[in-house]
Design a protein around this motif. Structure first.
Motif, PDB file in Angstrom:
ATOM      1  N   GLU A 151       0.835  -1.207   0.000  1.00  0.00           N
ATOM      2  CA  GLU A 151       0.000   0.000   0.000  1.00  0.00           C
ATOM      3  C   GLU A 151       0.869   1.258   0.000  1.00  0.00           C
ATOM      4  O   GLU A 151       0.561   2.240  -0.684  1.00  0.00           O
ATOM      5  N   LEU A 154       2.143   1.677  -3.438  1.00  0.00           N
ATOM      6  CA  LEU A 154       1.111   2.206  -4.333  1.00  0.00           C
ATOM      7  C   LEU A 154       0.979   3.716  -4.181  1.00  0.00           C
ATOM      8  O   LEU A 154       0.818   4.435  -5.180  1.00  0.00           O
ATOM      9  N   ARG A 158       1.619   6.389  -7.119  1.00  0.00           N
ATOM     10  CA  ARG A 158       0.617   7.368  -7.563  1.00  0.00           C
ATOM     11  C   ARG A 158       1.215   8.768  -7.605  1.00  0.00           C
ATOM     12  O   ARG A 158       0.978   9.531  -8.548  1.00  0.00           O
ATOM     13  N   PRO A 193      -3.863   7.270 -11.603  1.00  0.00           N
ATOM     14  CA  PRO A 193      -4.980   6.718 -10.825  1.00  0.00           C
ATOM     15  C   PRO A 193      -5.875   7.819 -10.273  1.00  0.00           C
ATOM     16  O   PRO A 193      -5.403   8.865  -9.823  1.00  0.00           O
ATOM     17  N   TYR A 338       2.537  -0.118 -11.273  1.00  0.00           N
ATOM     18  CA  TYR A 338       1.351   0.129 -10.456  1.00  0.00           C
ATOM     19  C   TYR A 338       0.348  -1.014 -10.618  1.00  0.00           C
ATOM     20  O   TYR A 338      -0.245  -1.474  -9.633  1.00  0.00           O
ATOM     21  N   GLU A 342      -0.966  -3.362  -7.647  1.00  0.00           N
ATOM     22  CA  GLU A 342      -2.400  -3.505  -7.362  1.00  0.00           C
ATOM     23  C   GLU A 342      -2.801  -4.972  -7.304  1.00  0.00           C
ATOM     24  O   GLU A 342      -3.577  -5.379  -6.438  1.00  0.00           O
ATOM     25  N   THR A 343      -2.256  -5.766  -8.245  1.00  0.00           N
ATOM     26  CA  THR A 343      -2.564  -7.195  -8.250  1.00  0.00           C
ATOM     27  C   THR A 343      -2.066  -7.858  -6.974  1.00  0.00           C
ATOM     28  O   THR A 343      -2.767  -8.658  -6.347  1.00  0.00           O
ATOM     29  N   SER A 345      -1.571  -6.419  -4.115  1.00  0.00           N
ATOM     30  CA  SER A 345      -2.384  -5.951  -2.994  1.00  0.00           C
ATOM     31  C   SER A 345      -3.694  -6.728  -2.915  1.00  0.00           C
ATOM     32  O   SER A 345      -4.134  -7.113  -1.825  1.00  0.00           O
TER      33      SER A 345
END
Length: 403
Positions: A151, A154, A158, A193, A338, A342-343, A345
């Motif tokens: 996280e 991420l 971003r 994002p 990213y 995300e995958t 996470s």
């Protein structure tokens, strides 16, 4: 399909795969169960090879059989029975009733004993034990830590994507002299994002300030060259006017020299007067040459100033194009990173450890302990074949983050 049915199907598949017998004769090990008959008239008795590698026979005692083939074990038991005087000529028959079980421990759903099956491998044993599980060595706290790291990554991605997108918008504006503002178009906004829209707006404001500073600096440099060119151009104009005047003076002095020569030929002018006229013409020519040299120097200065100004503008544009290309490549790479994060996470949130291993976030190590020697086999992996009595230890660890 239920867990029990899955295990049954897996076991049947292994039995079918093991229909081809190994060329190497099987050697007994502790934990094997055998059917033993001391003579053809005796009913077979099931007994287990003990931890000391022996089978215990009534009135005979323990007979070591571990490490022996079935034929060798029969011969050893026959010798022991004959020496005990139970039979004069014993005819022992021995057969495998069941193999020593395999032990599976560590990060599996249901660690414990497994019945040995022909062609059993580490992978199949782990599958029969319910598969890899995150509820043991790889505990929930470790998963939570990994999720927190992802996280945080991420969030950093971003911000970096917003900053890169804003830099692309500024470079595009700087290349377009008519664009007064740094504006991120729909394509750039889609690349960032939606969670970091505010970050994009802040980055655009920063890039607007950079654009204004860059344009002010360029304008200052270009203005300096333009002023130099203008000053040199004025000097050139004045020098050309002086040259035109000098040309008229030189023409008049040449005319006076011709007149002095004509008078000297008729004896009406002295030699000194003629020499003076010639020197005057020579001096005028020298001044003309000096003015021409000065004019050439001014023209070189104008040319160099123009080359400096135009070269600066051309080089700056090339630098902007290279920087823009690199920024677009960087944004594309950030989008890939990213998506991967995300995958990961999502996998962490689902607790799908098998998928996390496939995704490279966790890794699994296998250790196979030989049931005969007690030693750990080198370079064990999922495809390593198992033998009766072996033990498998499964350990799942989280890979260090790349930062």
């Amino acid at each position: 399909m239920s867990m029990a049915l899955e295990r049954t199907a897996l076991a049947l598949a292994v039995l079918l795969a093991g229909s081809v017998a190994s060329a190497e004769p099987y050697r007994l090990t502790a934990g094997d169960r055998v059917q033993l008959a001391l003579s053809p008239s005796d009913a077979p008795v099931v007994m287990q090879v003990g931890a000391d590698g022996s089978v215990r026979i009534r009135s005979v005692g323990g007979v070591p059989v571990a490490g022996l083939t079935l034929d060798d074990a029969e011969a050893a038991i026959e010798t022991a029975v004959a020496e005990a005087g139970i039979f004069v000529a014993p005819d022992v028959d021995i057969a495998i009733d069941s193999y020593a079980p395999v032990m599976v421990t560590g990060d599996v759903a249901t660690p414990g004993r497994l019945d040995y099956l022909p062609q059993l491998t580490v992978e199949v044993a782990v599958g029969l034990s319910g598969g890899i599980s995150e509820t043991r060595g790889t505990n929930r706290l470790e998963l939570m830590r990994a999720r927190a790291e992802i996280e945080g990554g991420l969030l950093g991605l971003r911000r970096e994507m917003a900053s890169t997108a804003a830099r692309i918008a500024r470079l595009e504006a700087e290349l377009d002299d008519a664009a007064p503002q740094v504006v991120a178009g729909p394509e750039l906004r889609r690349a960032v994002p939606a969670l970091d829209t505010a970050g994009l707006e802040a980055a655009l404001a920063d890039q607007q300030a950079i654009l204004e500073n860059a344009r002010a600096r360029s304008a200052e440099l270009v203005a300096g060259w333009d002023e130099e060119i203008a000053a040199l151009t004025r000097q050139k104009t004045l020098l050309e006017e002086r040259m035109a005047l000098q040309d008229r003076i030189a023409e008049a002095q040449r005319a006076e020299l011709e007149a002095a020569r004509s008078l000297a030929e008729r004896g009406l002018a002295t030699t000194n007067a003629l020499n003076t006229a010639e020197r005057t013409v020579s001096d005028a020519q020298s001044r003309t040459f000096e003015l021409q040299a000065a004019l050439a120097g001014i023209e070189r200065g104008i040319s160099e100033a123009r080359r400096g100004r135009d070269g600066f503008l051309r080089n700056r544009r090339e630098e902007l194009l290279v920087e823009l290309r690199a920024a677009r490549d960087q944004l594309a790479a950030l989008r890939i990173r990213y998506g991967t994060a995300e995958t990961q996470s999502a996998l962490l949130s689902d607790g799908n450890l098998s998928a996390l291993i496939d995704d490279g976030l966790f890794e699994v190590d296998y250790a196979v302990i030989d049931g005969r020697s007690g030693e750990i086999r080198a370079d064990a992996d999922a495809a390593t074949p198992l033998r009766p009595g072996d033990a498998v230890r499964v350990e799942v660890t989280r890979l260090a983050s790349e930062g």
